[in-house]
Scaffold this active site. Structure first.
Site, PDB file in Angstrom:
ATOM      1  N   CYS A  56       0.727  -1.176   0.003  1.00 11.06           N
ATOM      2  CA  CYS A  56       0.018  -0.100  -0.004  1.00 11.06           C
ATOM      3  C   CYS A  56       0.916   1.335   0.028  1.00 11.06           C
ATOM      4  O   CYS A  56       1.598   1.660   0.897  1.00 11.06           O
ATOM      5  CB  CYS A  56      -0.916   0.148   1.289  1.00 11.06           C
ATOM      6  SG  CYS A  56      -1.582   1.469   1.753  1.00 11.06           S
ATOM      7  N   GLY A  57       0.757   2.226  -0.836  1.00 10.28           N
ATOM      8  CA  GLY A  57       1.324   3.411  -1.135  1.00 10.28           C
ATOM      9  C   GLY A  57       1.239   4.371   0.139  1.00 10.28           C
ATOM     10  O   GLY A  57       2.101   4.898   0.277  1.00 10.28           O
ATOM     11  N   HIS A  58      -0.182   4.438   0.625  1.00 15.11           N
ATOM     12  CA  HIS A  58      -0.319   5.337   1.684  1.00 15.11           C
ATOM     13  C   HIS A  58       0.387   4.925   2.979  1.00 15.11           C
ATOM     14  O   HIS A  58       0.804   5.651   3.830  1.00 15.11           O
ATOM     15  CB  HIS A  58      -1.906   5.664   1.891  1.00 15.11           C
ATOM     16  CG  HIS A  58      -2.692   6.149   0.654  1.00 15.11           C
ATOM     17  ND1 HIS A  58      -2.169   7.267   0.314  1.00 15.11           N
ATOM     18  CD2 HIS A  58      -3.577   5.798  -0.036  1.00 15.11           C
ATOM     19  CE1 HIS A  58      -2.682   7.790  -0.587  1.00 15.11           C
ATOM     20  NE2 HIS A  58      -3.912   6.776  -1.021  1.00 15.11           N
ATOM     21  N   CYS A  59       0.591   3.592   3.210  1.00 18.86           N
ATOM     22  CA  CYS A  59       0.989   2.979   4.217  1.00 18.86           C
ATOM     23  C   CYS A  59       2.578   3.060   4.142  1.00 18.86           C
ATOM     24  O   CYS A  59       3.296   3.601   5.312  1.00 18.86           O
ATOM     25  CB  CYS A  59       0.713   1.244   4.218  1.00 18.86           C
ATOM     26  SG  CYS A  59      -1.173   0.972   4.272  1.00 18.86           S
TER      27      CYS A  59
END
Length: 511
Positions: A51-54
Site C-alpha cells: 500500500c502506497g499510503h501505508c
C-alpha cells in the site's frame, strides 16, 4: 512462592512475544489481547505491505511512537499486517489501507477511528487529547512557549477565573477538537507575555499571521467556527500528509489551483491565489496541487486536465454529491478568482460536466462506448433496455470485470431490445447520474419514465443474464438503494497503487 514466580515468568515471556520495530509494536492475532493487557491505550495501524499510503505513513508513525516512548507515555503505537492477519482485520472491519484504530482502556470492543492528520505531531496530539484532559493547565511562560513551539497549531484560553462561563465554553470546544492541543492560562505573567489584557482565546500557528485572536461571545459554536476558519493555511498544498486535513475538515467547498512548482511564474500565481483566499476564509478552502508530480496525475485526470493545460483553476464541493465548477477565464488573477468564488457562493454557477468526443466507432463493437455527449440519447432511448458499466481505467475491480462484460456484450450484440454499454466516468460526467465508486452498474429500462435501476447481483455472466432476462428485477434495486459492494472509491484518486499490485486482495488504499 515458587508457583507465583513461575506465573510471573510466564507473563513476562508472553509479553516478550510482542516484538517492536522502530518503537512500534508488531501485533498479530496470537499476541493482540496480551498487548492490550500490557498497554491499555494502543493506536493500531492495519496496513498492507504494497500500500502506497501505508509506506508514506510509516516514518511519521514510527516517529510518533518514538516521541511517546521517550516521554514515558503509557500510550503505544502498534501495527498489524492485514494481509497476513486476515482474521484480525476482518474482526475490526478493515476494508481499506491504512485503517487506524485507537483501543482505549484495554477494550477490544468499539475502538475509535483515528481522524487526524498523518504527521507525527498530529498523531501525538490526537492521542494525548483522547487520553488526557481536553485542555492542559499552564502555570509558567516556558510551558506556553513550548506548547506553541512544538505544535503547528495550538489554542490557548486566557481566563482569570477557570470556572467562568467563557472558560467553560472554551473547554466544551476543546473536547470537540481532536487534532489541536488546547491549554488554559490564568497567571498574570502569561497574560503579560502574550499581550492579552482581558479574558479571551488566541490561536497560535506557524504560518500566515502567526496568531489569531477570537473576537465575539465565548460559546462552543463560535469558538469552533473561529478555529475552523484559522487552523489551516490560507493556501494549503495537497500532499500525502495534508490530505486527511483537507478531506476530513469542516470546509467542503474547495478551490484548486493546478500549477507546476518549478514554473518560473509559480510565486506570482501563488501570490494571486493567496490574495483571493483572504476574502473566503472559513468558507472555501484554497488548495494548490503540483501538476508535475506523478502522484498527482490521477487528480488531474479526475478534473479532465492534462499537465500541459496547467496552470488551471477548478472548484469542487464535497457534499453528498460531488460537483465541479470551471471558471470562464483561464487567466489566474486575484480578481478573476474572487469573481469566480463569489458567483459560486451566490449559487450562480452551473456545474462543469466533462465529456470526451464521441468515438467514430462507438457502436461497432458488442459493448457500446458512451461519453457525455451521447449518453442521454442512448441511455434514455425509450425503445431500448440499456445496461451500462461506469468504470475508471485505473480501477482494479473494473479490469477484473472487463472480460465478463465483453462476453455479455457479445451475448446480446444482435438483440433488438438490449444494449450493453460502458462509460469512462473519469472523463465523462452526467448530471442525471452520480457515480461514487467503480465499477457502478446501472440499468435503464424501456419507456419514457427515465427510470434507473442499480444492479446489485453477482458480477458473473450468469448473474447479468438473469438480470437482463428478468427485465431488471433479479439483482436490481431502484437507484440509490444499492447494497454495499467492495469497490474502488472516488476518495482514492490520489493513489497510484493499482489493485493489481495487491496479489488479489480485495481491499484498497484509502486517503
Amino acid at each position: 512462592m515458587l508457583k507465583f514466580l513461575v506465573l510471573c515468568a510466564l507473563a513476562a515471556a508472553s509479553r516478550a512475544d510482542v516484538a517492536e520495530e522502530d518503537d512500534v509494536l508488531v501485533l498479530k492475532k496470537s499476541n493482540f489481547e496480551e498487548a492490550l493487557k500490557a498497554h491499555p491505550n494502543i493506536l493500531v495501524e492495519f496496513y498492507a505491505p504494497w500500500c502506497g499510503h501505508c509506506k508514506a505513513l510509516a516514518p511519521e508513525y514510527a516517529k510518533a511512537a518514538g516521541i511517546l516512548k521517550s516521554e514515558g507515555s503509557e500510550i503505544r503505537l502498534g501495527k498489524v499486517d492485514a494481509t497476513e492477519e486476515a482474521d484480525l482485520a476482518q474482526e475490526f472491519g478493515v476494508r481499506g489501507y491504512p485503517t487506524i484504530k485507537f483501543f482505549k482502556g484495554g477494550e477490544k470492543e468499539s475502538p475509535k477511528e483515528y481522524s487526524a492528520g498523518r504527521q507525527a505531531d498530529d498523531i501525538v496530539s490526537w492521542l494525548k487529547k483522547r487520553t488526557g484532559p481536553s485542555a492542559t493547565t499552564l502555570t509558567e511562560v516556558t510551558q506556553a512557549e513550548s506548547l506553541i513551539a512544538d505544535n503547528e497549531v495550538a489554542v490557548i484560553g486566557f481566563f482569570k477565573d477557570a470556572e467562568s462561563d467563557g472558560a467553560k465554553g472554551f473547554l466544551r470546544a476543546a473536547e470537540a477538537v481532536d487534532d489541536i492541543p488546547f491549554a488554559l492560562a490564568s497567571d498574570d505573567a502569561l497574560f503579560s507575555k502574550f499581550e492579552v489584557s482581558n479574558d479571551g482565546v488566541v490561536l497560535f500557528k506557524k504560518f500566515d499571521e502567526g496568531r489569531n485572536t477570537f473576537d465575539g461571545e465565548l460559546t462552543k459554536e463560535n469558538l469552533l467556527n473561529f478555529i475552523k476558519a484559522n487552523q489551516l493555511p490560507l493556501v494549503i498544498e495537497f500532499t500525502e500528509q495534508t490530505a486527511p486535513k483537507i478531506f476530513g475538515g469542516e470546509i467542503k467547498s474547495h478551490i484548486l489551483m493546478f500549477v507546476p512548482k518549478e514554473a518560473s511564474d509559480f510565486q506570482d500565481k501563488m501570490d494571486q491565489f493567496k490574495k483571493a483566499a483572504e476574502g473566503f476564509k472559513g468558507k472555501i478552502l484554497f488548495i494548490f496541487i503540483d501538476s508535475d508530480l506523478e502522484d498527482n496525475q490521477r487528480i488531474l485526470e479526475f478534473f479532465g486536465l492534462k499537465k500541459e493545460e496547467c496552470p488551471a483553476i477548478r472548484l469542487i464541493t464535497l457534499e453528498d454529491e460531488m460537483t465541479k465548477y470551471k471558471p470562464e477565464s483561464e487567466e489566474i488573477t486575484a480578481d478573476n478568482i474572487v469573481a469566480f468564488c463569489t458567483l459560486f457562493a451566490e449559487g450562480k454557477l452551473k456545474p462543469h460536466l466533462m465529456s470526451q468526443d464521441i468515438p467514430e466507432d462507438w457502436e461497432t463493437n458488442p459493448v457500446k462506448v458512451l461519453v457525455g455527449k451521447n449518453f442521454e440519447e442512448v441511455a434514455f432511448n425509450p425503445a431500448k433496455n440499456v445496461f451500462i458499466e461506469f468504470y475508471a481505467p485505473w480501477c482494479g475491480h473494473c479490469k477484473q470485470l472487463a472480460p465478463i462484460w465483453d462476453k455479455l456484450g457479445e451475448k446480446y450484440k444482435d438483440s433488438d431490445s438490449i444494449i450493453v454499454a460502458k462509460m469512462d466516468s473519469t472523463a465523462n460526467e452526467i448530471d442525471s447520474v452520480k457515480v461514487h465508486s467503480f465499477p457502478t452498474l446501472k440499468y435503464f429500462p424501456v419507456g419514457d419514465e427515465r427510470k434507473v435501476i442499480d444492479y446489485n447481483g453477482e458480477r458473473t455472466l450468469e448473474g447479468f443474464t438473469k438480470f437482463l432476462e428478468s427485465g431488471g428485477k433479479e439483482g436490481g434495486a431502484p437507484a440509490g438503494e444499492e447494497d454495499e459492494e467492495e469497490e474502488d472509491d472516488l476518495g482514492d484518486l490520489d493513489d497510484q497503487q493499482d489493485d493489481d499490485d495487491s496479489d488479489g486482495e480485495e481491499a484498497h488504499d484509502e486517503l
